[in-house]
Design a protein around this motif. Structure first.
Motif, PDB file in Angstrom:
ATOM      1  N   GLU A 167       4.024   0.389  32.730  1.00 58.44           N
ATOM      2  CA  GLU A 167       3.475  -0.132  33.984  1.00 58.44           C
ATOM      3  C   GLU A 167       1.944  -0.114  33.967  1.00 58.44           C
ATOM      4  O   GLU A 167       1.284  -1.106  34.299  1.00 58.44           O
ATOM      5  N   LEU A 168       1.373   1.005  33.544  1.00 56.45           N
ATOM      6  CA  LEU A 168      -0.083   1.117  33.522  1.00 56.45           C
ATOM      7  C   LEU A 168      -0.695   0.240  32.442  1.00 56.45           C
ATOM      8  O   LEU A 168      -1.789  -0.308  32.627  1.00 56.45           O
ATOM      9  N   ALA A 169      -0.006   0.089  31.322  1.00 56.71           N
ATOM     10  CA  ALA A 169      -0.518  -0.776  30.257  1.00 56.71           C
ATOM     11  C   ALA A 169      -0.655  -2.211  30.754  1.00 56.71           C
ATOM     12  O   ALA A 169      -1.636  -2.900  30.459  1.00 56.71           O
ATOM     13  N   VAL A 170       0.317  -2.658  31.540  1.00 55.04           N
ATOM     14  CA  VAL A 170       0.262  -4.011  32.100  1.00 55.04           C
ATOM     15  C   VAL A 170      -0.876  -4.123  33.117  1.00 55.04           C
ATOM     16  O   VAL A 170      -1.649  -5.087  33.106  1.00 55.04           O
TER      17      VAL A 170
ATOM     18  N   ALA B 245       6.333  -6.109  24.730  1.00 57.64           N
ATOM     19  CA  ALA B 245       7.436  -5.249  25.165  1.00 57.64           C
ATOM     20  C   ALA B 245       7.140  -4.601  26.514  1.00 57.64           C
ATOM     21  O   ALA B 245       8.051  -4.409  27.336  1.00 57.64           O
ATOM     22  N   ASP B 246       5.864  -4.261  26.769  1.00 59.20           N
ATOM     23  CA  ASP B 246       5.500  -3.678  28.057  1.00 59.20           C
ATOM     24  C   ASP B 246       5.698  -4.685  29.182  1.00 59.20           C
ATOM     25  O   ASP B 246       6.194  -4.349  30.258  1.00 59.20           O
TER      26      ASP B 246
ATOM     27  N   ARG C  95      -3.348  11.688  37.717  1.00 64.98           N
ATOM     28  CA  ARG C  95      -2.638  11.731  38.998  1.00 64.98           C
ATOM     29  C   ARG C  95      -2.929  10.495  39.843  1.00 64.98           C
ATOM     30  O   ARG C  95      -2.016   9.938  40.475  1.00 64.98           O
ATOM     31  N   ASP C  96      -4.188  10.053  39.868  1.00 59.20           N
ATOM     32  CA  ASP C  96      -4.532   8.878  40.674  1.00 59.20           C
ATOM     33  C   ASP C  96      -3.747   7.646  40.222  1.00 59.20           C
ATOM     34  O   ASP C  96      -3.312   6.833  41.050  1.00 59.20           O
ATOM     35  N   SER C  97      -3.581   7.509  38.917  1.00 59.80           N
ATOM     36  CA  SER C  97      -2.827   6.374  38.375  1.00 59.80           C
ATOM     37  C   SER C  97      -1.364   6.459  38.782  1.00 59.80           C
ATOM     38  O   SER C  97      -0.740   5.455  39.148  1.00 59.80           O
ATOM     39  N   LEU C  98      -0.804   7.676  38.717  1.00 58.71           N
ATOM     40  CA  LEU C  98       0.594   7.862  39.113  1.00 58.71           C
ATOM     41  C   LEU C  98       0.789   7.533  40.592  1.00 58.71           C
ATOM     42  O   LEU C  98       1.776   6.889  40.972  1.00 58.71           O
TER      43      LEU C  98
END
Length: 313
Positions: free
Chosen positions: A99-102, A110-111, A144-147
């Protein structure tokens, strides 16, 4: 007064390679689902059983939900949604690293597929009207902010009742999820003996273990064109077991890959499968493998029935 018991079913759904089999094995405490780097490894619902307090939870590790292209794909996706419809609770597992890679424009193809499939599942859950539990997996090393940002975007869809941040491979957060699932089970008697961890025949599990070893050994050369069928499972007088299996591939070139030079690849597959099965069953295993070419194995109705998939979807 006897203690009130609870028992029920939890469906784990998600895109291919989100980590459902790893989470199932972690929750159950033993290996019941095969795990490889290949996406779409799980082809049919595998039921794992765990006990938490006075609750017995039956986990249904479903095939990954993705856009189907062939009969086997359609059967796998139908099976996954079917498992979700009949469950007392549904957990949608999302690969947060993909998700973050996109989001950060550093994703591989693949992502993108992973997140497109995850978003399609969210839409399906929203349409069902029954909120699911969101489990963000592979949180290792994620800020944490990304999550929180990923959590908010999924939660805003209205498809989820709560969220857990976990690492299925390392175990982080899994204990909290386990306790929550146990609390959601309805009151009732346990469905399986206390020491049973899977609702899966040894014939079928043996075939799955061999299929796992095939993909572990030839994951780059062999596409999703292999199936394993246990044709004989015989208990011997000395306490050992004799297992005969057919490995089906679609082309002669794939048969050569599985065999390897001088039969060395097949020998490795057989030895690895034999050793793991021996440890699982705590007895000596005699395993005999035969590689067969059948370009239409994925159209064999009997193979679908053996693993509980619907041939006619």
């Amino acid at each position: 007064m006897s203690e009130v018991t609870r028992a029920g079913f939890v469906a784990l759904i998600g895109a291919p390679n989100a980590g459902k089999s790893t989470l199932t094995n972690r929750l159950v405490g033993s290996k019941i689902s095969i795990v490889t780097r290949k996406v779409q490894t799980t082809r049919f619902p595998v039921r794992g059983v765990f006990v938490e307090g006075n609750s017995q939870v039956v986990l249904v590790d479903t095939p990954g939900i993705f856009k189907p292209r062939r009969r086997l794909d359609r059967a796998m996706v139908a099976s996954a949604w079917g498992g979700a419809e009949g469950a007392d609770a549904v957990v949608h597992l999302v690969d947060v690293q993909s998700e973050l890679a996109v989001r950060e424009n550093r994703a591989k193809a693949a992502d993108h597929r992973q997140i497109e499939d995850a978003q399609a599942i969210t839409e399906g859950l929203k349409a069902s009207g029954h909120p699911a539990i969101l489990a963000l997996n592979k949180i290792d090393g994620i800020k944490r902010d990304s999550l929180l940002a990923v959590t908010q975007s999924y939660f805003d869809t209205g498809a989820y009742s709560e969220v857990f941040m976990i690492s299925a491979s390392q175990g982080s957060g899994v204990g909290d999820l386990k306790a929550r699932l146990a609390s959601l089970m309805p009151e009732g008697p346990w469905l399986y003996p206390e020491d049973q961890t899977a609702d899966l025949s040894m014939r079928l599990l043996a075939a799955e273990i061999t299929r796992e070893k095939i993909y572990l050994r030839v994951h780059d050369e062999l596409p999703y064109a292999a199936a394993v069928e246990t044709t004989a499972f015989e208990d011997r007088p000395d306490g050992s077991v004799r297992i005969e299996q057919n490995i089906y591939v679609e082309r002669d070139s794939q048969r050569s890959i599985v065999l390897g030079k001088g039969g060395q690849t097949l020998k490795w597959i057989g030895q690895a499968a034999r050793e793991e099965l021996g440890e699982m069953m705590d007895r000596k295993v005699h395993l005999f493998l035969t590689v067969k070419t059948d370009e239409r194995w994925a159209e064999r109705r009997d193979l679908y029935g053996q693993v509980g998939l619907d041939f006619d979807v």
